[in-house]
Design an enzyme around this catalytic site. Structure first.
Site, PDB file in Angstrom:
ATOM      1  CE  LYS A 260       0.831   1.952   3.778  1.00 16.12           C
ATOM      2  NZ  LYS A 260       1.452   2.591   4.915  1.00 16.12           N
TER       3      LYS A 260
ATOM      4  CB  VAL B  27      11.215  -6.037   5.742  1.00 14.51           C
ATOM      5  CG1 VAL B  27      10.713  -6.008   7.056  1.00 14.51           C
ATOM      6  CG2 VAL B  27      10.871  -7.302   5.050  1.00 14.51           C
ATOM      7  CB  ALA B  28      10.949  -2.068   8.369  1.00 20.01           C
TER       8      ALA B  28
ATOM      9  CG  ASP C 148      -1.447   0.384   7.960  1.00 15.38           C
ATOM     10  OD1 ASP C 148      -2.322   1.051   8.274  1.00 15.38           O
ATOM     11  OD2 ASP C 148      -0.382   0.477   7.777  1.00 15.38           O
TER      12      ASP C 148
HETATM   13  P1  ATP Z   1       3.512  -0.516   8.008  1.00 15.61           P
HETATM   14  O1  ATP Z   1       3.566   0.557   6.720  1.00 15.61           O
HETATM   15  O2  ATP Z   1       2.375  -1.040   8.355  1.00 15.61           O
HETATM   16  O3  ATP Z   1       4.143   0.323   9.117  1.00 15.61           O
HETATM   17  P2  ATP Z   1       5.908  -1.440   7.191  1.00 15.61           P
HETATM   18  O4  ATP Z   1       6.008  -1.832   5.541  1.00 15.61           O
HETATM   19  O5  ATP Z   1       6.693  -0.180   7.659  1.00 15.61           O
HETATM   20  O6  ATP Z   1       4.380  -1.357   7.739  1.00 15.61           O
HETATM   21  P3  ATP Z   1       6.489  -4.133   7.545  1.00 15.61           P
HETATM   22  O7  ATP Z   1       7.181  -4.449   6.170  1.00 15.61           O
HETATM   23  O8  ATP Z   1       5.305  -4.652   7.635  1.00 15.61           O
HETATM   24  O9  ATP Z   1       6.629  -2.564   7.798  1.00 15.61           O
HETATM   25  O10 ATP Z   1       7.578  -4.725   8.655  1.00 15.61           O
HETATM   26  C1  ATP Z   1       7.717  -4.332   9.968  1.00 15.61           C
HETATM   27  C2  ATP Z   1       8.137  -5.509  11.052  1.00 15.61           C
HETATM   28  O11 ATP Z   1       7.081  -6.266  11.218  1.00 15.61           O
HETATM   29  C3  ATP Z   1       9.506  -6.018  10.272  1.00 15.61           C
HETATM   30  O12 ATP Z   1      10.633  -5.417  11.220  1.00 15.61           O
HETATM   31  C4  ATP Z   1       9.320  -7.342  10.708  1.00 15.61           C
HETATM   32  O13 ATP Z   1      10.068  -8.000  11.818  1.00 15.61           O
HETATM   33  C5  ATP Z   1       7.910  -7.631  11.248  1.00 15.61           C
HETATM   34  N1  ATP Z   1       7.172  -8.534  10.437  1.00 15.61           N
HETATM   35  C6  ATP Z   1       6.248  -9.512  11.033  1.00 15.61           C
HETATM   36  N2  ATP Z   1       5.626 -10.313  10.111  1.00 15.61           N
HETATM   37  C7  ATP Z   1       6.161  -9.691   8.731  1.00 15.61           C
HETATM   38  C8  ATP Z   1       5.872 -10.299   7.587  1.00 15.61           C
HETATM   39  N3  ATP Z   1       4.974 -11.076   6.991  1.00 15.61           N
HETATM   40  N4  ATP Z   1       6.591  -9.458   6.656  1.00 15.61           N
HETATM   41  C9  ATP Z   1       7.287  -8.562   6.861  1.00 15.61           C
HETATM   42  N5  ATP Z   1       7.733  -8.201   8.056  1.00 15.61           N
HETATM   43  C10 ATP Z   1       7.221  -8.811   9.078  1.00 15.61           C
END
Ligand code: ATP
Length: 284
Positions: free
Chosen positions: A10, A95-96, A136
């Site tokens: 998203k 991720v994150a 989210d």
């Molecule tokens: P948001 O935009 O909702 O804040 P994000 O994109 O910043 O999310 P994610 O990629 O969802 O962050 O990851 C945040 C943390 O969640 C990571 O550091 C990871 O350890 C944990 N996590 C748990 N499950 C997952 C998954 N299926 N994929 C990626 N990260 C995950």
């Protein structure tokens, strides 16, 4: 039986924070939509009462900290499912990054397990379950384009943006959403981005007005701490993206681009100093 489910990333076309609530969450108003950069979940029933998660990447948790694991556990508990499941996460979303990768995996697991176990859970109930896993997740269950209110779980669906290209660039830093919200001071905010202008621009399908209306009140917090995010934003504008914004709490910056001919210059220019650059379509 094996089933597959896509988990798209998203982006926030708009992110406003109204106030901090007594329960510690922030009251937000966001406009979210999805882009064609997606993880893929493969789900297979196991006869034993267990949940096993695997992934081709080594940097996400594969135990009960994984949001797809939590989604499977929640659905098993609530619907008294005795079978187990093996879920493989083919991760493509960084991720994150502010792209809700984990939330989208959780949502895809809810949708997929509903199919795999023929539970016939209606979408609004899947959203309620999703809200227990993360703010989210309900939006990621439904997809499309929506205004998200409350802590992000109260959804109102609105018109999708017109088709365009989305360039995503993630600098090599990890930003904690909790840290960014922690540093954000709602009462010091002078200006709020206009939800109604963006809704109007979406309804009219006006690409230019969508670009003009982009806004994220968390951007300044992250830009202050990480000058490289600011540099990325400035570069994207200079290279010709039509509208540029940081997504969520960052650090990913996205650029909306209407003309395909502009893409090579933007892509090559960014790749010079940022390794993770993706050129995808808006999911409409
Ligand atoms: P948001 O935009 O909702 O804040 P994000 O994109 O910043 O999310 P994610 O990629 O969802 O962050 O990851 C945040 C943390 O969640 C990571 O550091 C990871 O350890 C944990 N996590 C748990 N499950 C997952 C998954 N299926 N994929 C990626 N990260 C995950």
């Amino acid at each position: 039986m094996k089933i597959y489910e896509k988990a798209p990333a998203k982006i926030n076309l708009l992110l406003d924070v109204l106030r901090k609530r007594e329960d510690g969450y922030h009251e937000v108003e966001m406009i979210m939509t999805m882009v064609d950069l997606a993880d893929r979940l493969e789900m297979e029933e196991l006869p034993r009462d267990t949940i096993i998660i695997s992934s081709q990447v080594g940097y996400i948790p594969l135990d009960e900290k994984n949001l797809a694991f939590q989604a499977a556990r929640l659905i098993k508990e609530r619907y008294d499912v005795k079978q187990g499941v093996y879920i493989h996460l083919d991760k493509k979303i960084p991720v994150a990054a502010g792209l809700a990768g984990g939330s989208s995996d959780a949502a895809a697991a809810l949708r997929g397990l509903n199919r795999l176990w023929k539970l016939q859970i209606p979408e609004d109930e899947l959203c309620r379950l999703g809200a227990e896993l993360g703010s989210d997740v309900p939006f990621c269950v439904t997809g499309g384009t929506a205004i998200a209110r409350g802590r992000g779980e109260v959804l109102e669906h609105i018109a999708n943006p017109p088709q365009c290209w989305v360039v995503l660039a993630k600098p090599p830093i990890n930003v904690s959403t909790a840290d960014v919200y922690g540093k954000f001071r709602a009462n010091e905010l002078k200006e709020h981005p206009s939800i109604s202008n963006m809704v109007d621009a979406l309804e009219r399908g006006s690409f230019n007005d969508i670009c003009d209306g982009l806004g994220n009140v968390l951007e300044n917090v992250t830009l202050d701490v990480y000058p490289e995010v600011m540099q990325l934003k400035e570069s994207m504008i200079r290279l010709g993206a039509d509208g540029v914004l940081m997504s969520g709490s960052g650090p990913t910056v996205f650029g909306l681009v209407s003309k395909e001919a502009k893409l090579p210059r933007i892509h090559n220019g960014l790749r010079g100093f940022c390794k993770e650059v993706y050129v995808v379509r808006m999911l409409t």
